[in-house]
Design an enzyme around this catalytic site. Sequence first.
Site, PDB file in Angstrom:
ATOM      1  N   ASN A   4       0.875  -1.179   0.000  1.00 13.88           N
ATOM      2  CA  ASN A   4       0.000   0.000   0.000  1.00 13.88           C
ATOM      3  C   ASN A   4       0.908   1.223   0.000  1.00 13.88           C
ATOM      4  O   ASN A   4       1.547   1.528   1.000  1.00 13.88           O
ATOM      5  CB  ASN A   4      -0.885  -0.033   1.248  1.00 13.88           C
ATOM      6  CG  ASN A   4      -1.708   1.240   1.396  1.00 13.88           C
ATOM      7  OD1 ASN A   4      -1.759   2.063   0.487  1.00 13.88           O
ATOM      8  ND2 ASN A   4      -2.343   1.392   2.551  1.00 13.88           N
ATOM      9  N   TRP A   5       0.931   1.905  -1.147  1.00 15.35           N
ATOM     10  CA  TRP A   5       1.848   3.041  -1.278  1.00 15.35           C
ATOM     11  C   TRP A   5       1.294   4.335  -0.671  1.00 15.35           C
ATOM     12  O   TRP A   5       1.960   5.371  -0.710  1.00 15.35           O
ATOM     13  CB  TRP A   5       2.219   3.238  -2.750  1.00 15.35           C
ATOM     14  CG  TRP A   5       3.226   2.221  -3.233  1.00 15.35           C
ATOM     15  CD1 TRP A   5       3.928   1.346  -2.445  1.00 15.35           C
ATOM     16  CD2 TRP A   5       3.630   1.971  -4.586  1.00 15.35           C
ATOM     17  NE1 TRP A   5       4.755   0.570  -3.241  1.00 15.35           N
ATOM     18  CE2 TRP A   5       4.595   0.935  -4.549  1.00 15.35           C
ATOM     19  CE3 TRP A   5       3.285   2.523  -5.825  1.00 15.35           C
ATOM     20  CZ2 TRP A   5       5.206   0.442  -5.707  1.00 15.35           C
ATOM     21  CZ3 TRP A   5       3.890   2.045  -6.975  1.00 15.35           C
ATOM     22  CH2 TRP A   5       4.848   1.015  -6.908  1.00 15.35           C
ATOM     23  N   LYS A   6       0.065   4.307  -0.195  1.00 17.08           N
ATOM     24  CA  LYS A   6      -0.514   5.486   0.460  1.00 17.08           C
ATOM     25  C   LYS A   6      -0.289   6.724  -0.420  1.00 17.08           C
ATOM     26  O   LYS A   6      -0.392   6.624  -1.632  1.00 17.08           O
ATOM     27  CB  LYS A   6       0.073   5.636   1.866  1.00 17.08           C
ATOM     28  CG  LYS A   6      -0.083   4.321   2.659  1.00 17.08           C
ATOM     29  CD  LYS A   6       0.244   4.425   4.132  1.00 17.08           C
ATOM     30  CE  LYS A   6       0.008   3.075   4.803  1.00 17.08           C
ATOM     31  NZ  LYS A   6       0.202   3.094   6.244  1.00 17.08           N
ATOM     32  N   HIS A  26      -9.359   1.218   4.968  1.00 15.43           N
ATOM     33  CA  HIS A  26      -8.067   1.375   5.653  1.00 15.43           C
ATOM     34  C   HIS A  26      -8.237   2.314   6.844  1.00 15.43           C
ATOM     35  O   HIS A  26      -8.999   3.288   6.773  1.00 15.43           O
ATOM     36  CB  HIS A  26      -7.020   1.931   4.679  1.00 15.43           C
ATOM     37  CG  HIS A  26      -5.638   1.856   5.233  1.00 15.43           C
ATOM     38  ND1 HIS A  26      -5.148   2.788   6.118  1.00 15.43           N
ATOM     39  CD2 HIS A  26      -4.651   0.946   5.067  1.00 15.43           C
ATOM     40  CE1 HIS A  26      -3.916   2.448   6.462  1.00 15.43           C
ATOM     41  NE2 HIS A  26      -3.589   1.331   5.842  1.00 15.43           N
ATOM     42  N   GLU A  49      -6.511   4.632   7.938  1.00 16.88           N
ATOM     43  CA  GLU A  49      -6.239   6.050   7.668  1.00 16.88           C
ATOM     44  C   GLU A  49      -7.451   6.721   7.026  1.00 16.88           C
ATOM     45  O   GLU A  49      -7.707   7.908   7.256  1.00 16.88           O
ATOM     46  CB  GLU A  49      -4.970   6.186   6.805  1.00 16.88           C
ATOM     47  CG  GLU A  49      -3.715   5.921   7.645  1.00 16.88           C
ATOM     48  CD  GLU A  49      -2.551   5.311   6.895  1.00 16.88           C
ATOM     49  OE1 GLU A  49      -2.542   5.338   5.649  1.00 16.88           O
ATOM     50  OE2 GLU A  49      -1.634   4.783   7.568  1.00 16.88           O
ATOM     51  N   GLU A  52      -5.265  -4.856  10.453  1.00 16.05           N
ATOM     52  CA  GLU A  52      -4.232  -3.857  10.660  1.00 16.05           C
ATOM     53  C   GLU A  52      -4.481  -3.142  11.988  1.00 16.05           C
ATOM     54  O   GLU A  52      -5.258  -2.185  12.035  1.00 16.05           O
ATOM     55  CB  GLU A  52      -4.241  -2.832   9.523  1.00 16.05           C
ATOM     56  CG  GLU A  52      -3.948  -3.428   8.166  1.00 16.05           C
ATOM     57  CD  GLU A  52      -3.322  -2.400   7.228  1.00 16.05           C
ATOM     58  OE1 GLU A  52      -2.299  -2.727   6.626  1.00 16.05           O
ATOM     59  OE2 GLU A  52      -3.827  -1.270   7.137  1.00 16.05           O
ATOM     60  N   GLY A 110       2.916   2.090  10.820  1.00 15.08           N
ATOM     61  CA  GLY A 110       3.894   3.160  10.695  1.00 15.08           C
ATOM     62  C   GLY A 110       4.610   3.503  11.983  1.00 15.08           C
ATOM     63  O   GLY A 110       5.297   4.518  12.079  1.00 15.08           O
ATOM     64  N   SER A 115       3.707  -2.397  10.201  1.00  6.91           N
ATOM     65  CA  SER A 115       5.161  -2.516  10.378  1.00  6.91           C
ATOM     66  C   SER A 115       5.717  -3.882   9.970  1.00  6.91           C
ATOM     67  O   SER A 115       6.613  -4.410  10.622  1.00  6.91           O
ATOM     68  CB  SER A 115       5.554  -2.181  11.819  1.00  6.91           C
ATOM     69  OG  SER A 115       5.191  -0.839  12.131  1.00  6.91           O
ATOM     70  N   GLY A 122       3.026  -1.171   4.239  1.00  7.19           N
ATOM     71  CA  GLY A 122       3.108   0.255   3.940  1.00  7.19           C
ATOM     72  C   GLY A 122       4.547   0.658   3.655  1.00  7.19           C
ATOM     73  O   GLY A 122       5.080   0.441   2.570  1.00  7.19           O
ATOM     74  N   GLY A 123       5.199   1.218   4.646  1.00  2.08           N
ATOM     75  CA  GLY A 123       6.547   1.774   4.493  1.00  2.08           C
ATOM     76  C   GLY A 123       7.541   0.858   3.775  1.00  2.08           C
ATOM     77  O   GLY A 123       8.285   1.306   2.883  1.00  2.08           O
TER      78      GLY A 123
HETATM   79  P1  13P Z   1       3.289   0.225   7.698  1.00  2.43           P
HETATM   80  O1  13P Z   1       3.756  -1.071   7.036  1.00  2.43           O
HETATM   81  O2  13P Z   1       4.033   1.420   7.211  1.00  2.43           O
HETATM   82  O3  13P Z   1       3.193   0.094   9.161  1.00  2.43           O
HETATM   83  O4  13P Z   1       1.781   0.450   7.146  1.00  2.43           O
HETATM   84  C1  13P Z   1       0.877  -0.583   7.229  1.00  2.43           C
HETATM   85  C2  13P Z   1      -0.318  -0.214   6.450  1.00  2.43           C
HETATM   86  O5  13P Z   1      -1.065   0.665   6.825  1.00  2.43           O
HETATM   87  C3  13P Z   1      -0.582  -0.933   5.188  1.00  2.43           C
HETATM   88  O6  13P Z   1      -1.854  -0.656   4.694  1.00  2.43           O
END
Ligand code: 13P
Length: 253
Positions: free
Chosen positions: A13-15, A99, A101, A171, A177, A217, A238-239
């Site tokens: 997920n590149w957000k 998600h 967020e 999640e 993050g 993470s 994510g990251g």
């Molecule tokens: P991180 O891997 O950066 O913690 O993010 C997880 C995430 O929200 C994937 O959708």
Amino acid sequence: MTDTPRRIMIAGNWKCYKTAAEAVQFIQAFRAYPLAEKAVDVALAPTFPALDAAVRAAEGSPIRVAAQNVFWEPDGAFTGEVSVAMLKAVGVGMVILGHSERRQYFGETDETVNRRLRAALAGGLEPIFCVGESLAEREASRTLDVIRTQIEGGLAGVDESSADRTILAYEPVWAIGTGRTATPEIAQEVHGFIRSELAKKYNKSLANRIRILYGGSVKPDNAAALMAQPDIDGALVGGASLKADVFWGIVNA
Ligand code: 13P
């Protein structure tokens, strides 16, 4: 009757990161790895303006491209929204929904997630439907209640054949993050609970087929231990999905 084993899926997920050119650059670099040799499904979720270029860059590879959200109406005066047909027109086959967020910063609720999910399924997109508790909810021992409510709300009115095409993602908000991963045991407890809820809502065989990804993470060095848990069928990253070599490290793990 035995169920076929669930295939691992690793989704990035590149957000709100990467322009179209950067997305293409990533995919070109990532295609150099021996992806086809891995019994793993790989998906990447770029931003809307990068989807078209990402689909074209991934053509002929096993990489699938996902959007990060979709609207429930086919069209109309809805500034800022993107419809299922619009995603499909550029070759997108999957979509992340609910998600944390989106829920936290953009007012997404179980009801709006449910409307998006039903529209995605009706239009033939494969959704990755996210659930997860906040730190306050976990500390108040409310985790399983929160997850149950999110599943009930999100999957309201979703029939069995549609649920069969849905991927879930657990999640925990406190692990996103933050560098704070749920231990494999903590994650497994919730994944097992999610599967038992799906068995109650639908049936056991369907619950055994549905993939449940873990997100929060995930890194190359913790991926294998998480995936080794019986009810963890992949990762939503994510990251660590932003650099091709690091993301490959997770797929390879
Ligand atoms: P991180 O891997 O950066 O913690 O993010 C997880 C995430 O929200 C994937 O959708």
